[in-house]
Write an enzyme that holds these catalytic residues in place. Structure first.
Site, PDB file in Angstrom:
ATOM      1  N   ASP A 170      49.659 -16.099  26.579  1.00  0.00           N
ATOM      2  CA  ASP A 170      49.875 -16.189  25.133  1.00  0.00           C
ATOM      3  C   ASP A 170      51.371 -16.301  24.849  1.00  0.00           C
ATOM      4  OD1 ASP A 170      48.509 -15.642  22.312  1.00  0.00           O
ATOM      5  OD2 ASP A 170      50.393 -14.543  22.347  1.00  0.00           O
ATOM      6  N   ASN A 178      56.774 -20.776  14.218  1.00  0.00           N
ATOM      7  CA  ASN A 178      56.281 -21.705  13.198  1.00  0.00           C
ATOM      8  C   ASN A 178      56.898 -21.421  11.831  1.00  0.00           C
ATOM      9  OD1 ASN A 178      54.569 -23.448  14.615  1.00  0.00           O
ATOM     10  ND2 ASN A 178      52.819 -22.059  14.476  1.00  0.00           N
ATOM     11  N   HIS A 183      56.254 -26.236  12.037  1.00  0.00           N
ATOM     12  CA  HIS A 183      55.138 -26.504  12.948  1.00  0.00           C
ATOM     13  C   HIS A 183      55.457 -27.576  13.985  1.00  0.00           C
ATOM     14  CE1 HIS A 183      52.059 -23.920  11.128  1.00  0.00           C
ATOM     15  NE2 HIS A 183      52.675 -24.168   9.996  1.00  0.00           N
ATOM     16  N   ASP A 187      54.806 -27.117  17.867  1.00  0.00           N
ATOM     17  CA  ASP A 187      54.118 -28.066  18.746  1.00  0.00           C
ATOM     18  C   ASP A 187      54.956 -28.367  19.988  1.00  0.00           C
ATOM     19  OD1 ASP A 187      52.023 -28.197  16.993  1.00  0.00           O
ATOM     20  OD2 ASP A 187      52.547 -30.160  16.165  1.00  0.00           O
ATOM     21  N   GLU A 213      47.851 -20.740  20.512  1.00  0.00           N
ATOM     22  CA  GLU A 213      48.975 -20.599  21.441  1.00  0.00           C
ATOM     23  C   GLU A 213      48.559 -19.955  22.755  1.00  0.00           C
ATOM     24  OE1 GLU A 213      49.343 -16.949  18.647  1.00  0.00           O
ATOM     25  OE2 GLU A 213      48.547 -18.993  18.596  1.00  0.00           O
ATOM     26  N   ARG A 233      55.461 -15.622  38.505  1.00  0.00           N
ATOM     27  CA  ARG A 233      56.233 -16.857  38.622  1.00  0.00           C
ATOM     28  C   ARG A 233      56.111 -17.697  37.350  1.00  0.00           C
ATOM     29  NH1 ARG A 233      53.905 -18.683  42.752  1.00  0.00           N
ATOM     30  NH2 ARG A 233      52.576 -20.282  41.797  1.00  0.00           N
TER      31      ARG A 233
END
Length: 295
Positions: A170, A178, A183, A187, A213, A233
């Site tokens: 996440d 945002n 936005h 993106d 996300e 990693r």
């Protein structure tokens, strides 16, 4: 072959069309790099890794002569040929079974299906397949395709007592990104995270955008400690990356939840996802930008 009669009805007229002939096609869904559709004619073909197989699958987990497909003019039947790792349909081992278009056939790491179609459909199939299975923003697999592809991985791990690991990823404070930079910037961040995850994962690991996300990975063939190292990693790669938007450096980190199961303890993919999602919440509650896993 299935026939579909068609007619055009106009006032006072019914014009018959030649019956539409639907022929069975074997479609290789995964690995995506080996995507292809193969028209099946009446008779039997052998699928396997060996040079004498009618349809060769480049997969060390597939036997030289793994299974056969027989088309009798109406139905397509799969029959296992004494393969080492088994033939699976929708995650269940089978010795012989009539297939329909809803079934997913798993041989080693390959996922295949049977579909009946006419010749005019074939030219459009690859584009349609990609549209149905790929996330349009990040250009990685979508959730539906991830679940389809995971069936073979989980079945194989159960049979061979392997570990499988699900990692839920996440983007931290994504709403703030945002709200602050817009936005379009959001993106860009998602596309860059997807690119980093794709570059850092092993070729055999499954990666998909799960929604919003969130991203998800499925790893197999490694132990718990190596899975933890892989997750760490990924976290470090995102943390080190410079996310730049209109000459501004955007601070981006990720939180990860890692769930592991082995052999007969592997349940449904939904259960594994629920567990790594729970651990993701632990990582976020613990301060974010970290990996949470079972003790």
């Amino acid at each position: 072959m299935q026939d579909l009669d068609q007619t055009i009805v106009t006032p006072g007229n019914t014009i018959p069309f030649k019956a539409l002939e639907l022929h069975p096609h074997l479609i290789i869904l995964y690995p995506q790099t080996q995507f292809k559709q193969i028209a099946l004619t009446k008779g039997t073909v052998v699928l396997g890794r060996g040079a004498d197989a009618d349809i060769r699958l480049d997969d060390e987990l597939v036997s030289r002569k793994h299974c056969s497909l027989t088309f009798d003019g109406k139905n397509v039947t799969v029959q296992d040929l004494g393969s080492t790792n088994g033939t699976y349909v929708d995650g269940n081992p089978v010795s012989q079974m009539v297939l329909d278009s809803d079934n997913r056939l798993q041989l080693g790491k390959h996922v295949l299906k049977i579909d009946f179609k006419d010749a005019s459909e074939e030219a459009f199939d690859r584009e349609l397949y990609e549209a149905a299975t790929m996330d349009p923003l990040t250009k990685i697999s979508n959730r539906r395709n991830f679940f389809d592809r995971s069936l073979g991985e989980l079945a194989l791990a159960r049979r061979n007592n392997f570990f499988v690991h699900a990692i839920m990823v996440d983007a931290d404070h994504f709403k703030h990104v945002n709200d602050t930079w817009g936005h379009q910037c959001g993106d860009m961040v998602l596309k860059e995270i997807a690119r980093i995850l794709k570059e850092e994962k092993r070729e055999s690991d499954l990666l998909a955008r799960y929604g919003g996300e969130e991203f998800v990975l499925l790893l197999s063939g490694i132990g718990v400690e190596d899975a933890k190292k892989s997750a760490e990693r990924l976290r470090m790669a995102v943390e080190r990356h410079r996310f730049s938007w209109k000459d501004t450096i955007i601070p981006v980190t990720i939180s990860l939840g890692l769930a592991s199961k082995q052999g007969e303890n592997i349940g449904k993919i939904e259960d594994l996802i629920a567990e790594c999602d729970r651990l993701l919440y632990v990582a976020k509650e613990g301060g974010r930008n970290q990996v949470a896993c079972e003790a």
